[in-house]
Design a protein around this motif. Structure first.
Motif, PDB file in Angstrom:
ATOM      1  N   VAL A   1       0.847  -1.194   0.000  1.00 45.58           N
ATOM      2  CA  VAL A   1       0.000   0.000   0.000  1.00 45.58           C
ATOM      3  C   VAL A   1       0.877   1.236   0.000  1.00 45.58           C
ATOM      4  O   VAL A   1       1.822   1.353   0.785  1.00 45.58           O
ATOM      5  CB  VAL A   1      -0.933  -0.003   1.231  1.00 45.58           C
ATOM      6  CG1 VAL A   1      -1.717   1.298   1.321  1.00 45.58           C
ATOM      7  CG2 VAL A   1      -1.885  -1.195   1.174  1.00 45.58           C
ATOM      8  N   ARG A   2       0.583   2.189  -0.894  1.00 38.38           N
ATOM      9  CA  ARG A   2       1.423   3.371  -1.076  1.00 38.38           C
ATOM     10  C   ARG A   2       0.919   4.522  -0.207  1.00 38.38           C
ATOM     11  O   ARG A   2      -0.221   4.970  -0.348  1.00 38.38           O
ATOM     12  CB  ARG A   2       1.412   3.807  -2.543  1.00 38.38           C
ATOM     13  CG  ARG A   2       1.885   2.724  -3.507  1.00 38.38           C
ATOM     14  CD  ARG A   2       3.388   2.677  -3.597  1.00 38.38           C
ATOM     15  NE  ARG A   2       3.873   3.829  -4.337  1.00 38.38           N
ATOM     16  CZ  ARG A   2       4.758   4.703  -3.869  1.00 38.38           C
ATOM     17  NH1 ARG A   2       5.251   4.555  -2.667  1.00 38.38           N
ATOM     18  NH2 ARG A   2       5.158   5.704  -4.613  1.00 38.38           N
TER      19      ARG A   2
ATOM     20  N   PRO B   1     -11.096  -0.173   3.387  1.00 40.02           N
ATOM     21  CA  PRO B   1     -10.292   0.781   4.154  1.00 40.02           C
ATOM     22  C   PRO B   1      -8.959   1.049   3.456  1.00 40.02           C
ATOM     23  O   PRO B   1      -8.446   0.188   2.727  1.00 40.02           O
ATOM     24  CB  PRO B   1     -10.081   0.080   5.490  1.00 40.02           C
ATOM     25  CG  PRO B   1     -11.188  -0.919   5.581  1.00 40.02           C
ATOM     26  CD  PRO B   1     -11.462  -1.361   4.182  1.00 40.02           C
ATOM     27  N   PHE B   2      -8.394   2.207   3.690  1.00 41.87           N
ATOM     28  CA  PHE B   2      -7.122   2.545   3.043  1.00 41.87           C
ATOM     29  C   PHE B   2      -6.034   1.546   3.403  1.00 41.87           C
ATOM     30  O   PHE B   2      -5.240   1.136   2.562  1.00 41.87           O
ATOM     31  CB  PHE B   2      -6.677   3.960   3.446  1.00 41.87           C
ATOM     32  CG  PHE B   2      -5.367   4.352   2.834  1.00 41.87           C
ATOM     33  CD1 PHE B   2      -5.293   4.756   1.515  1.00 41.87           C
ATOM     34  CD2 PHE B   2      -4.191   4.293   3.581  1.00 41.87           C
ATOM     35  CE1 PHE B   2      -4.074   5.105   0.934  1.00 41.87           C
ATOM     36  CE2 PHE B   2      -2.972   4.631   3.017  1.00 41.87           C
ATOM     37  CZ  PHE B   2      -2.911   5.039   1.692  1.00 41.87           C
TER      38      PHE B   2
ATOM     39  N   ARG C   1      -9.188   3.187  -5.987  1.00 45.51           N
ATOM     40  CA  ARG C   1      -9.781   4.500  -5.717  1.00 45.51           C
ATOM     41  C   ARG C   1     -10.576   4.334  -4.434  1.00 45.51           C
ATOM     42  O   ARG C   1     -11.596   3.670  -4.400  1.00 45.51           O
ATOM     43  CB  ARG C   1     -10.673   4.951  -6.868  1.00 45.51           C
ATOM     44  CG  ARG C   1     -11.285   6.344  -6.675  1.00 45.51           C
ATOM     45  CD  ARG C   1     -12.152   6.744  -7.869  1.00 45.51           C
ATOM     46  NE  ARG C   1     -11.335   6.976  -9.051  1.00 45.51           N
ATOM     47  CZ  ARG C   1     -11.552   6.418 -10.234  1.00 45.51           C
ATOM     48  NH1 ARG C   1     -12.546   5.561 -10.389  1.00 45.51           N
ATOM     49  NH2 ARG C   1     -10.768   6.698 -11.266  1.00 45.51           N
ATOM     50  N   VAL C   2     -10.086   4.917  -3.339  1.00 38.28           N
ATOM     51  CA  VAL C   2     -10.638   4.676  -2.014  1.00 38.28           C
ATOM     52  C   VAL C   2     -10.906   6.008  -1.312  1.00 38.28           C
ATOM     53  O   VAL C   2     -10.620   7.087  -1.841  1.00 38.28           O
ATOM     54  CB  VAL C   2      -9.666   3.829  -1.157  1.00 38.28           C
ATOM     55  CG1 VAL C   2      -9.512   2.431  -1.741  1.00 38.28           C
ATOM     56  CG2 VAL C   2      -8.306   4.496  -1.033  1.00 38.28           C
ATOM     57  N   VAL C   3     -11.452   5.891  -0.104  1.00 37.54           N
ATOM     58  CA  VAL C   3     -11.669   7.068   0.736  1.00 37.54           C
ATOM     59  C   VAL C   3     -10.515   7.157   1.727  1.00 37.54           C
ATOM     60  O   VAL C   3     -10.198   6.192   2.423  1.00 37.54           O
ATOM     61  CB  VAL C   3     -13.006   6.983   1.486  1.00 37.54           C
ATOM     62  CG1 VAL C   3     -13.189   8.206   2.398  1.00 37.54           C
ATOM     63  CG2 VAL C   3     -14.162   6.871   0.510  1.00 37.54           C
ATOM     64  N   ARG C   4      -9.888   8.330   1.777  1.00 36.96           N
ATOM     65  CA  ARG C   4      -8.823   8.578   2.747  1.00 36.96           C
ATOM     66  C   ARG C   4      -9.030   9.963   3.342  1.00 36.96           C
ATOM     67  O   ARG C   4      -9.134  10.946   2.607  1.00 36.96           O
ATOM     68  CB  ARG C   4      -7.443   8.492   2.094  1.00 36.96           C
ATOM     69  CG  ARG C   4      -6.301   8.527   3.102  1.00 36.96           C
ATOM     70  CD  ARG C   4      -4.950   8.442   2.423  1.00 36.96           C
ATOM     71  NE  ARG C   4      -3.883   8.188   3.390  1.00 36.96           N
ATOM     72  CZ  ARG C   4      -2.583   8.239   3.117  1.00 36.96           C
ATOM     73  NH1 ARG C   4      -2.177   8.512   1.876  1.00 36.96           N
ATOM     74  NH2 ARG C   4      -1.688   8.001   4.062  1.00 36.96           N
ATOM     75  N   ASP C   5      -9.126  10.013   4.644  1.00 34.86           N
ATOM     76  CA  ASP C   5      -9.372  11.280   5.346  1.00 34.86           C
ATOM     77  C   ASP C   5     -10.616  11.975   4.811  1.00 34.86           C
ATOM     78  O   ASP C   5     -10.674  13.200   4.663  1.00 34.86           O
ATOM     79  CB  ASP C   5      -8.159  12.211   5.219  1.00 34.86           C
ATOM     80  CG  ASP C   5      -6.904  11.615   5.817  1.00 34.86           C
ATOM     81  OD1 ASP C   5      -7.022  10.857   6.801  1.00 34.86           O
ATOM     82  OD2 ASP C   5      -5.813  11.884   5.283  1.00 34.86           O
ATOM     83  N   GLY C   6     -11.641  11.178   4.484  1.00 34.49           N
ATOM     84  CA  GLY C   6     -12.916  11.725   4.066  1.00 34.49           C
ATOM     85  C   GLY C   6     -12.989  12.188   2.627  1.00 34.49           C
ATOM     86  O   GLY C   6     -14.008  12.756   2.220  1.00 34.49           O
TER      87      GLY C   6
ATOM     88  N   HIS D   1      -6.620   8.278  -4.919  1.00 33.17           N
ATOM     89  CA  HIS D   1      -6.030   7.230  -5.739  1.00 33.17           C
ATOM     90  C   HIS D   1      -4.808   6.666  -5.028  1.00 33.17           C
ATOM     91  O   HIS D   1      -3.994   7.416  -4.494  1.00 33.17           O
ATOM     92  CB  HIS D   1      -5.608   7.791  -7.103  1.00 33.17           C
ATOM     93  CG  HIS D   1      -6.737   7.930  -8.048  1.00 33.17           C
ATOM     94  ND1 HIS D   1      -6.620   8.512  -9.291  1.00 33.17           N
ATOM     95  CD2 HIS D   1      -8.053   7.556  -7.951  1.00 33.17           C
ATOM     96  CE1 HIS D   1      -7.778   8.493  -9.914  1.00 33.17           C
ATOM     97  NE2 HIS D   1      -8.661   7.929  -9.120  1.00 33.17           N
ATOM     98  N   GLU D   2      -4.691   5.336  -5.071  1.00 32.67           N
ATOM     99  CA  GLU D   2      -3.590   4.685  -4.339  1.00 32.67           C
ATOM    100  C   GLU D   2      -2.893   3.666  -5.223  1.00 32.67           C
ATOM    101  O   GLU D   2      -3.542   2.857  -5.869  1.00 32.67           O
ATOM    102  CB  GLU D   2      -4.140   3.989  -3.089  1.00 32.67           C
ATOM    103  CG  GLU D   2      -3.078   3.420  -2.166  1.00 32.67           C
ATOM    104  CD  GLU D   2      -2.650   2.006  -2.547  1.00 32.67           C
ATOM    105  OE1 GLU D   2      -1.413   1.767  -2.646  1.00 32.67           O
ATOM    106  OE2 GLU D   2      -3.542   1.168  -2.783  1.00 32.67           O
TER     107      GLU D   2
END
Length: 416
Positions: free
Chosen positions: A97-98, A131-132, A298-303, A307-308
């Motif tokens: 995970v980046r 989750p991220f 493509r996820v949710v990070r900090d609301g 892109h990860e």
């Protein structure tokens, strides 16, 4: 000896060295590898035959896995890896995970929810609920695939889009990573390598529908600014491309699937300028490309939408390196008459530096020469692991291969 190539439309390609010419011509073999235990027969560590879905059995002395998916390797009991290793497995700072994905990252905050600010309303289409995760952890995600789509703005050939690369005959090449919202469709292809033919066809169809819908959106939807709609509306399919498939590509650009795991593994360090160590003494081609892997999620990070996974030159001073012959052969205990040109032994990060098509051509050339060497002198060295590198090297040099990494120069990172 005759080399047969099973067409890409079967989703499995094996270049098979056959002893007689009594089999069907290559362009008539339309079947794929069986998906059951009868797919590959072995005697000890020797593959003795493979079985196709039409019931045909093909026997050969040597086999070359030349598909992206690596189905034959798995059926032959050869170790493979799938997904992203953790950063600890090979001590790779870019693995897993980046934590800091910069390339094709959102430059403005995007709310991920159908009703902005309301998680209970659900996520917008295309955003994963996963989750991220923890930076550096491994997972089963793959770099995003896409259709490599030629378009043009020439009427009758019917896209050269501003800021996209031009290719001959006033065409452009959509490779999937031109923007944040593009034809790289994240999370849609993770199941591709392990899916059966029906599962892969479903992924093909879903990706085609999404790609065509995205292009229609750019050209027609009133949510898109008028100047962008106008620009995209100029373009269309190339009428001289894929005429039997409504001018749309038949296959995905498979960037990342199974990778063989052998006694030698290409990793981030192999491709690193500062911590790569000595170059391998058995090169059969030169890799001249960054450790390039497209975004995986493509996820949710900090609301916010995030892109990860993209790795492309950022925070990594890469170097050209010789791709070792040892990365093309399995562990001796697993198979002694199999090579691979397209699924070399490598980590997820290392594979990103190898996976470019012109380098696959060179690896295919090396595999073919190795087969010829052992076929001509099987008593002396019948195992692919025992091909004398000096003999293989001399052959490749006579054929014009470049094997000395000092001859190709190094990238100038001051230009980045």
């Amino acid at each position: 000896m005759i080399a047969y190539n099973l067409p890409r439309l079967t989703y499995t390609i094996q270049a098979i060295w056959v002893e007689e010419a009594s089999y069907m011509p290559a362009n008539r073999i339309k079947e794929s590898l069986c998906s059951d235990s009868s797919a590959v027969k072995k005697s000890g560590s020797t593959v003795t035959g493979l079985r196709l879905t039409n019931g045909q059995t093909i026997r050969s002395k040597y086999y070359i896995e030349a598909s992206y998916e690596g189905d034959f390797l798995v059926a032959a009991g050869i170790s493979t890896a799938l997904g992203r290793e953790s950063s600890s497995q090979y001590n790779e700072s870019l693995a897993g995970v980046r934590d800091d994905t910069r390339y094709t990252q959102f430059e403005i905050p995007i709310d991920p929810y159908i009703v902005p600010g309301d998680p209970s309303s659900g996520l917008l289409h295309g955003i994963s609920p996963e989750p991220f995760g923890k930076p550096g952890d491994g997972d089963q995600h793959l770099a995003a695939y896409s259709y490599r789509l030629p378009l043009t703005d020439v009427e009758g050939k019917k896209l050269a889009i501003y800021n996209l690369r031009g290719i001959p005959n006033r065409k452009t090449d959509l490779i999937g990573s031109e923007a944040v919202l593009c034809t790289d469709l994240l999370d849609m292809n993770d199941d591709w390598p392990t899916a059966d033919a029906n599962g892969r066809q479903k992924i093909l169809d879903e990706t085609a529908t999404s790609t065509k819908g995205l292009i229609w959106f750019f050209a027609n939807d009133e949510a898109v600014p008028a100047d962008i709609r106008q620009e995209w509306s100029r373009f269309g399919y190339c009428l001289d491309e894929f005429p039997d498939n409504n001018h749309f590509p038949r296959q995905l650009y498979v960037r990342d699937a199974r990778r063989m795991v052998s006694d030698y593994v290409v990793t981030q360090h192999t491709a690193s300028e500062h911590d790569g160590g000595e170059h391998d003494p058995c090169p059969v081609a030169i890799a001249y490309w960054p450790t390039d892997t497209h975004c995986a999620r493509r996820v949710v990070r900090d609301g916010l939408v995030h892109h990860e996974g993209f790795i492309f030159k950022d925070k990594h001073q890469w170097r050209p390196f010789g791709i070792s012959y040892r990365s093309l052969v399995p562990k001796r205990a697993e198979a002694t008459n199999v090579l691979t040109a397209t699924c070399p032994s490598s980590s997820h990060v290392g594979y990103g530096a190898v996976r470019i098509e012109h380098q696959f051509y060179e690896l295919g050339q090396a595999c073919a020469n190795a087969c010829d060497i052992v076929l001509k002198d099987a008593d002396a060295h019948g195992s692919v692991q025992d091909v004398p590198y000096s003999v293989l090297r001399e052959r490749l040099l006579e054929q014009g291969a470049v094997l000395d990494v000092s001859l190709v120069g190094k990238p100038d990172f001051g230009l980045l």
